[in-house]
Scaffold this motif. Structure first.
Motif, PDB file in Angstrom:
ATOM      1  N   VAL A 176       0.772   4.123  -2.776  1.00 31.71           N
ATOM      2  CA  VAL A 176       0.518   5.688  -2.526  1.00 31.71           C
ATOM      3  C   VAL A 176       1.630   6.539  -2.711  1.00 31.71           C
ATOM      4  O   VAL A 176       1.563   7.675  -3.687  1.00 31.71           O
ATOM      5  CB  VAL A 176       0.352   5.874  -0.840  1.00 31.71           C
TER       6      VAL A 176
ATOM      7  N   LEU B 164       0.766  -1.192  -0.018  1.00 31.55           N
ATOM      8  CA  LEU B 164      -0.088  -0.012   0.015  1.00 31.55           C
ATOM      9  C   LEU B 164       0.846   1.367   0.035  1.00 31.55           C
ATOM     10  O   LEU B 164       0.688   2.168  -0.663  1.00 31.55           O
ATOM     11  CB  LEU B 164      -0.738   0.020   1.390  1.00 31.55           C
TER      12      LEU B 164
ATOM     13  N   ALA C  55       6.517  13.886   0.937  1.00 31.27           N
ATOM     14  CA  ALA C  55       5.680  12.940   0.909  1.00 31.27           C
ATOM     15  C   ALA C  55       6.188  11.603   1.381  1.00 31.27           C
ATOM     16  O   ALA C  55       5.727  10.609   2.002  1.00 31.27           O
ATOM     17  CB  ALA C  55       5.169  12.830  -0.265  1.00 31.27           C
TER      18      ALA C  55
ATOM     19  N   ALA D 165      -0.515  12.106   2.430  1.00 34.13           N
ATOM     20  CA  ALA D 165       0.635  11.986   2.179  1.00 34.13           C
ATOM     21  C   ALA D 165       1.471  13.171   2.046  1.00 34.13           C
ATOM     22  O   ALA D 165       2.623  13.081   2.245  1.00 34.13           O
ATOM     23  CB  ALA D 165       0.990  10.828   1.051  1.00 34.13           C
ATOM     24  N   PHE D 166       0.853  14.214   1.937  1.00 34.98           N
ATOM     25  CA  PHE D 166       1.492  15.420   1.858  1.00 34.98           C
ATOM     26  C   PHE D 166       1.199  16.364   3.030  1.00 34.98           C
ATOM     27  O   PHE D 166       0.143  16.341   3.354  1.00 34.98           O
ATOM     28  CB  PHE D 166       0.845  16.383   0.542  1.00 34.98           C
ATOM     29  N   PRO D 167       2.285  16.987   3.643  1.00 34.96           N
ATOM     30  CA  PRO D 167       1.921  18.225   4.707  1.00 34.96           C
ATOM     31  C   PRO D 167       1.086  18.948   4.095  1.00 34.96           C
ATOM     32  O   PRO D 167       1.154  19.458   2.652  1.00 34.96           O
ATOM     33  CB  PRO D 167       3.297  18.804   4.789  1.00 34.96           C
TER      34      PRO D 167
ATOM     35  N   LEU E 278       1.199   7.178  -6.763  1.00 37.71           N
ATOM     36  CA  LEU E 278       0.192   8.017  -6.808  1.00 37.71           C
ATOM     37  C   LEU E 278       0.768   9.519  -6.553  1.00 37.71           C
ATOM     38  O   LEU E 278       0.369  10.437  -7.231  1.00 37.71           O
ATOM     39  CB  LEU E 278      -0.991   7.409  -6.240  1.00 37.71           C
ATOM     40  N   VAL E 279       1.486   9.673  -5.403  1.00 40.50           N
ATOM     41  CA  VAL E 279       2.039  10.938  -5.165  1.00 40.50           C
ATOM     42  C   VAL E 279       2.879  11.543  -6.141  1.00 40.50           C
ATOM     43  O   VAL E 279       2.695  12.624  -6.401  1.00 40.50           O
ATOM     44  CB  VAL E 279       2.727  10.646  -3.779  1.00 40.50           C
TER      45      VAL E 279
ATOM     46  N   ILE F 180      -3.559   9.514  -0.277  1.00 44.39           N
ATOM     47  CA  ILE F 180      -2.789  10.477  -1.229  1.00 44.39           C
ATOM     48  C   ILE F 180      -2.664  11.982  -0.526  1.00 44.39           C
ATOM     49  O   ILE F 180      -1.688  12.302  -0.451  1.00 44.39           O
ATOM     50  CB  ILE F 180      -3.020  10.321  -2.757  1.00 44.39           C
TER      51      ILE F 180
ATOM     52  N   VAL G  72       0.668  13.065  -8.876  1.00 44.46           N
ATOM     53  CA  VAL G  72       0.175  14.243  -8.306  1.00 44.46           C
ATOM     54  C   VAL G  72       1.168  15.504  -8.346  1.00 44.46           C
ATOM     55  O   VAL G  72       0.923  16.537  -9.124  1.00 44.46           O
ATOM     56  CB  VAL G  72      -0.318  14.083  -6.746  1.00 44.46           C
ATOM     57  N   VAL G  73       2.489  15.013  -7.764  1.00 47.99           N
ATOM     58  CA  VAL G  73       3.562  16.135  -8.099  1.00 47.99           C
ATOM     59  C   VAL G  73       3.556  16.551  -9.589  1.00 47.99           C
ATOM     60  O   VAL G  73       3.771  17.658  -9.853  1.00 47.99           O
ATOM     61  CB  VAL G  73       4.902  15.607  -7.355  1.00 47.99           C
TER      62      VAL G  73
ATOM     63  N   ILE H 248       2.766  22.887  -3.915  1.00 49.12           N
ATOM     64  CA  ILE H 248       3.161  22.467  -5.416  1.00 49.12           C
ATOM     65  C   ILE H 248       2.343  22.874  -6.521  1.00 49.12           C
ATOM     66  O   ILE H 248       2.981  23.289  -7.595  1.00 49.12           O
ATOM     67  CB  ILE H 248       2.831  20.748  -5.288  1.00 49.12           C
ATOM     68  N   PHE H 249       1.086  22.981  -6.337  1.00 48.98           N
ATOM     69  CA  PHE H 249       0.160  23.554  -7.197  1.00 48.98           C
ATOM     70  C   PHE H 249       0.234  25.101  -7.583  1.00 48.98           C
ATOM     71  O   PHE H 249       0.344  25.619  -8.552  1.00 48.98           O
ATOM     72  CB  PHE H 249      -1.410  23.257  -6.849  1.00 48.98           C
TER      73      PHE H 249
END
Lengths: 352, 281
Positions: free
Chosen positions: A50, A46, A326, B121-123, A53-54, B118, A57-58, B130-131
């Protein structure tokens, strides 16, 4: 754990969002449908999913969504030649999927690209910053964890006393105030205006160990400890109260066991599981605070690098640093869940 | 929504709620009416940089020689409205997905919760960073992303409560009567969650203020001449030893906004705990 997840109390709700995976195992009776070894394997898988997937996103946030990253980085006045050169360097002219796979491939093989601002490899650029940030986090954890847990237990044993209510009130006020505001107040108090005993900025030469500049570490550590204290204090107080009201502690009390012995032999070991989960959560909160606090005190860590990279629009640096944050959080939650399994007697038995 | 209205009425008996509301009203007044009350514009020069208190500028001047009082009065709106908006976005996302996940269970549940893994997972601050980094610090983007970053907690609470309420007789009866899923969720289940969600909203507000004020402090709020409290603190901190008022003024209103929200949140969750306690014992 199901009770925790439905509890509207702020701290238990926080605890629930910390990482319920191990808790799910604890309540489902572990060995029932699948054994602990299988659970650990599933938990590891898992984490990898994750992280994958992170990375998407980045990539999407920094490279796919902006309509023209090269122009965003160089500004509107950039010459077409420079835009073309940067497009070439970052592979921005290739199809999205190819851009992503070549970027991810680079990350996995240790090739993080070059910093656009410094014109040298990202890895060289952030190496010492990473070490400095870890040093700061360790300092915070060493001060914060025993202090918050001890104070939480102290408060729980004197429930509704003057000291307990004072502690809760202070936690309420301090907990609401943004981290950097606490940092500013600390600066005014200890560095610039009231007592001028500490440096207002934590600058020290690149490459030298942060531990050889202890005075530079004091203000950032103090600020982060004060800012994170309220959550961990309230959590450890709440879980200690729950334990002190449990049947086995009440029984021990009826049998005339001294309150000190109850604390050491019965209550503290059982408070371990919620504390581990809470510590993982607080450390990940610290990571968020660390960015602003490093920027505030100009502490040469990853957070300062990130803030600077964002204002320079240094794409490879932003991608790498956010990915590191992350990864650290995913790793922390994984460690917390594994530790939870190891310290829960019933689950530990299954592992043998 | 009777649950939340009676909870609000009860929480008014707590002194935290009263003090918190008083502080919030003052801060809202400063943020909203401030621009009309400010003696100077945000970019007018009223003296040399970092001058202390004078009769013309009671809070002195800032790093560029602007009036600190005027900039404090004019710079509150962004932090105030976007924190409130971000908390509302967090509730909309968290409640909708939490209801669906809790009621439907199975695949929907798994997918939603993995999605939140997900986000977690980010602070929080970094997810927004980031965005904003390459797209640019647009106000709507900051609000939307802060809302997303704060939604997992709301979703977990909503999901847990939904699972519980969905087992009750009146939901079963509605299902047997063939009521549509959407109506069951919105008119049968949701009203039963309103008290808990009110508590969630106030706690999310505290977090939202933290994220948005920090972004503004980092210089990543929307760019404008007016500036904002976070940016003011950042710009004027180099002058702390000679002109601390340039930092203290925005710090006081910002801390007031956060602490006022915290006090209201505490008042509401205390009354909530009391109601819950009375019900179970």
């Amino acid at each position: 754990m199901t009770k925790v997840q439905t509890d509207p109390d702020p701290e238990t709700a926080l605890l629930a969002s910390a990482g319920g995976e191990a808790g799910v195992l604890a309540t489902s009776g572990g060995g029932g449908r699948y054994g602990v070894a299988k659970w650990v394997a599933r938990r590891l898988a898992l984490s990898v999913v994750v992280l994958f997937l992170v990375s998407i996103v980045v990539f999407v946030a920094t490279q796919a969504l902006p309509s023209d990253p090269a122009e965003a980085i160089l500004g509107r006045d950039a010459t077409p030649q420079r835009v073309a050169a940067l497009t070439e360097q970052l592979n921005l002219d290739k199809p999205m999927l190819e851009q992503y796979t070549s970027w991810l491939g680079g990350v996995l093989t240790g090739d993080l690209g070059d910093s656009l601002a410094a014109q040298r490899p990202v890895a060289d650029e952030i190496g010492s910053a990473f070490v400095n940030s870890i040093a700061l986090l360790i300092c915070c954890a060493i001060v914060l964890l025993p202090l918050a847990i001890g104070f939480g237990a102290w408060s729980a044993m004197r429930r509704d006393s003057f000291g307990d209510r004072g502690g809760l009130g202070a936690a309420l006020l301090v907990g609401a105030i943004p981290d950097f505001v606490i940092g500013i107040v600390m600066t005014i108090l200890l560095a610039t205006n009231v007592f001028k005993v500490l440096p207002a900025v934590a600058l020290f030469p690149d490459g030298s160990s942060p531990f050889s500049h202890p005075d530079a570490l004091v203000l950032p550590t103090l600020t982060l400890v004060i800012a994170s204290m309220p959550y961990l204090y309230r959590l450890s107080r709440a879980s200690m109260i729950e334990i002190l009201e449990s049947d086995y502690v009440q029984m021990a009390r009826l049998k005339g066991v001294s309150s000190k012995r109850i604390m050491v032999r019965h209550a503290l070991p059982n408070a371990l599981v919620p504390t581990i989960q809470a510590s993982a959560l607080v450390l990940s909160l610290l990571l968020s605070g660390v960015v602003v606090i490093e920027f505030l005190f100009r502490f040469p860590g990853l957070g300062s690098e990130l803030a600077e990279s964002v204002s320079n629009r240094d794409l490879p640096m932003i991608q790498t640093i956010t990915l590191i944050y992350a990864a650290v959080i995913v790793l922390l939650n994984l460690i917390a869940d594994l530790l939870t399994v190891m310290v829960s007697p019933r689950l530990r038995g299954e592992l043998k | 929504m009777t649950g939340s209205t009676s909870l609000l009425a009860r929480s008014w008996k707590q002194k935290q709620t009263k003090i918190g509301t008083a502080i919030i009203l003052v801060v809202l007044f400063i943020a909203i009416a401030g621009p009309w009350l400010a003696p100077y514009s945000a970019t007018e020069f009223v003296g040399p940089p970092f001058t202390g208190s004078t009769s013309a500028a009671p809070l002195g001047t800032d790093v560029l020689g602007h009036d600190v009082l005027s900039r404090t009065l004019r710079g509150g709106l962004f932090v105030v409205w976007s924190s409130i908006a971000a908390a509302i976005v967090a509730m909309l996302i968290g409640v909708t997905l939490g209801l669906l996940a809790g009621y439907r269970g199975g695949f929907t549940d798994g997918l939603t919760m993995r999605g939140f893994d997900i986000v977690l997972a980010f602070p929080q601050l970094i997810l927004v960073l980031i965005f904003v980094s390459l797209i640019g610090p647009k106000a709507w983007l900051i609000v939307l992303l802060t809302g997303i970053a704060l939604s997992p907690g709301v979703a977990r609470v909503t999901r847990g409560l939904t699972q519980e309420v969905a087992q009750r007789d009146f939901v079963r009866a509605a299902e047997l009567m063939g009521m549509s899923r959407r109506r069951i969720l919105w008119s049968e289940i949701l009203p039963n969650l309103s008290s808990a969600l009110l508590v969630e909203f106030t706690t999310r507000m505290i977090w939202a203020i933290g994220v948005i004020a920090s972004l503004a402090f980092l210089g990543l709020g929307p760019t404008s001449d007016v500036g904002n409290w976070g940016l003011m603190i950042n710009e004027n901190r180099v002058g702390l030893p000679i002109q601390p008022l340039g930092v203290i003024a925005p710090v006081v209103v910002m801390a007031g906004f956060a602490v006022g929200t915290g006090l209201i949140a505490e008042g509401i969750s205390r009354s909530m705990a009391r109601i819950e306690g009375a019900r179970t014992s």
